[in-house]
Design a protein around this motif. Sequence first.
Motif, PDB file in Angstrom:
ATOM      1  N   SER A 178       0.941  -1.426  -0.155  1.00 37.15           N
ATOM      2  CA  SER A 178      -0.149   0.134  -0.238  1.00 37.15           C
ATOM      3  C   SER A 178       1.009   1.412   0.010  1.00 37.15           C
ATOM      4  O   SER A 178       2.052   1.461   0.302  1.00 37.15           O
ATOM      5  N   ILE A 179       0.566   1.944  -0.394  1.00 40.68           N
ATOM      6  CA  ILE A 179       1.136   3.666  -0.548  1.00 40.68           C
ATOM      7  C   ILE A 179       0.891   3.707   0.188  1.00 40.68           C
ATOM      8  O   ILE A 179       1.451   5.207   1.286  1.00 40.68           O
ATOM      9  N   ASN A 180      -0.266   4.090   1.051  1.00 37.50           N
ATOM     10  CA  ASN A 180      -0.471   4.496   2.590  1.00 37.50           C
ATOM     11  C   ASN A 180       1.004   3.431   3.893  1.00 37.50           C
ATOM     12  O   ASN A 180       1.194   4.653   4.427  1.00 37.50           O
ATOM     13  N   ASP A 181       1.314   3.391   3.960  1.00 37.78           N
ATOM     14  CA  ASP A 181       2.749   2.209   4.302  1.00 37.78           C
ATOM     15  C   ASP A 181       4.207   3.245   3.512  1.00 37.78           C
ATOM     16  O   ASP A 181       5.466   2.705   4.037  1.00 37.78           O
ATOM     17  N   LEU A 182       4.288   4.137   2.801  1.00 34.35           N
ATOM     18  CA  LEU A 182       5.414   4.693   2.307  1.00 34.35           C
ATOM     19  C   LEU A 182       5.810   5.287   3.023  1.00 34.35           C
ATOM     20  O   LEU A 182       7.985   4.760   3.560  1.00 34.35           O
ATOM     21  N   PRO A 183       6.270   5.709   4.625  1.00 32.59           N
ATOM     22  CA  PRO A 183       6.573   5.913   5.163  1.00 32.59           C
ATOM     23  C   PRO A 183       7.280   4.949   6.049  1.00 32.59           C
ATOM     24  O   PRO A 183       8.469   4.993   6.081  1.00 32.59           O
ATOM     25  N   LEU A 184       6.736   3.527   6.266  1.00 30.28           N
ATOM     26  CA  LEU A 184       7.566   2.555   6.739  1.00 30.28           C
ATOM     27  C   LEU A 184       8.353   1.619   5.691  1.00 30.28           C
ATOM     28  O   LEU A 184       9.248   1.499   5.890  1.00 30.28           O
ATOM     29  N   LEU A 185       8.196   1.507   4.248  1.00 29.95           N
ATOM     30  CA  LEU A 185       8.504   1.153   3.176  1.00 29.95           C
ATOM     31  C   LEU A 185      10.286   2.332   3.318  1.00 29.95           C
ATOM     32  O   LEU A 185      10.999   1.656   2.996  1.00 29.95           O
ATOM     33  N   GLU A 186       9.869   3.593   3.142  1.00 34.30           N
ATOM     34  CA  GLU A 186      10.907   4.772   3.068  1.00 34.30           C
ATOM     35  C   GLU A 186      11.834   4.132   4.682  1.00 34.30           C
ATOM     36  O   GLU A 186      13.234   4.649   4.060  1.00 34.30           O
ATOM     37  N   LEU A 187      11.731   3.965   6.113  1.00 38.73           N
ATOM     38  CA  LEU A 187      12.269   3.721   6.971  1.00 38.73           C
ATOM     39  C   LEU A 187      13.279   2.593   6.345  1.00 38.73           C
ATOM     40  O   LEU A 187      14.651   3.142   7.190  1.00 38.73           O
ATOM     41  N   VAL A 188      13.115   1.272   5.918  1.00 37.55           N
ATOM     42  CA  VAL A 188      13.874   0.000   6.689  1.00 37.55           C
ATOM     43  C   VAL A 188      15.300   0.880   5.108  1.00 37.55           C
ATOM     44  O   VAL A 188      14.938   1.036   4.148  1.00 37.55           O
ATOM     45  N   GLU A 189      15.697  -0.523   5.031  1.00 33.48           N
ATOM     46  CA  GLU A 189      17.230  -0.372   4.221  1.00 33.48           C
ATOM     47  C   GLU A 189      16.566  -1.117   3.470  1.00 33.48           C
ATOM     48  O   GLU A 189      17.192  -0.612   2.077  1.00 33.48           O
ATOM     49  N   PHE A 190      15.760  -2.086   2.722  1.00 31.94           N
ATOM     50  CA  PHE A 190      15.008  -2.148   1.846  1.00 31.94           C
ATOM     51  C   PHE A 190      14.102  -2.917   1.600  1.00 31.94           C
ATOM     52  O   PHE A 190      13.214  -3.186   2.894  1.00 31.94           O
TER      53      PHE A 190
END
Length: 216
Positions: A178-190
């Motif tokens: 989900s695009i809603n999880d962009l903050p989480l995806l940007e947080l991790v290394e991969f």
Amino acid sequence: MALALFDLDDTLLDGDTASLWFEHMVDRGWADAAMARQEQALMARYYAGTLAMEEYMAFTLSPLAERSLTEVAAEVALCLQERIVPRLYPEAQALLQHYRARGDRIIIISASGEHIVRPVARHLGVSEVLAIELEQVADRYTGRTQGVLTYQGGKVTRLRQWLGEELDLLDSHGYSDSINDLPLLELVEFAHVVNPGERLAKLALARGWESLLWRR
């Protein structure tokens, strides 16, 4: 110990647990068909990234007000076996086992209520869960939430609160549809996207994130 962070709905399974649970409540007479149509309209706004989660939770938790934790847990268990387990992606379960074998710390972070997410996580063998917390008084649900909602940036906030000084993003992996999880995806290394929508798919391509296509 590296982190492996997983969204739940439409990531580990083909479908949304909150919607599947609402369908179950309609079938059990806890909610009516008109409410089901309204829930689907709210979900359309979720997929568009425009939903106020407070509105969704207030609406969908209203059938739980004054119901006991035991009564709700029994119905969630039925919903889990009948509606949710058949929708789990085999690839997701294999990937969870991969990270488990590596000795990584697996956390499911979901924008669904904890009354649904925790039983699903237990079924998947995952002990750490961050989900939307439900207010309880005298062993009954009030129909309200409490704390920071694990939605959009709230997922990162809750993760930081949960791990504190233990937060280590070296070799961390994150999975979401989900695009809603962009903050989480940007947080991790991969970052990895699972069956992403158009917006997230384009973003993943631009950023070099792995895109996974899973089917039941």
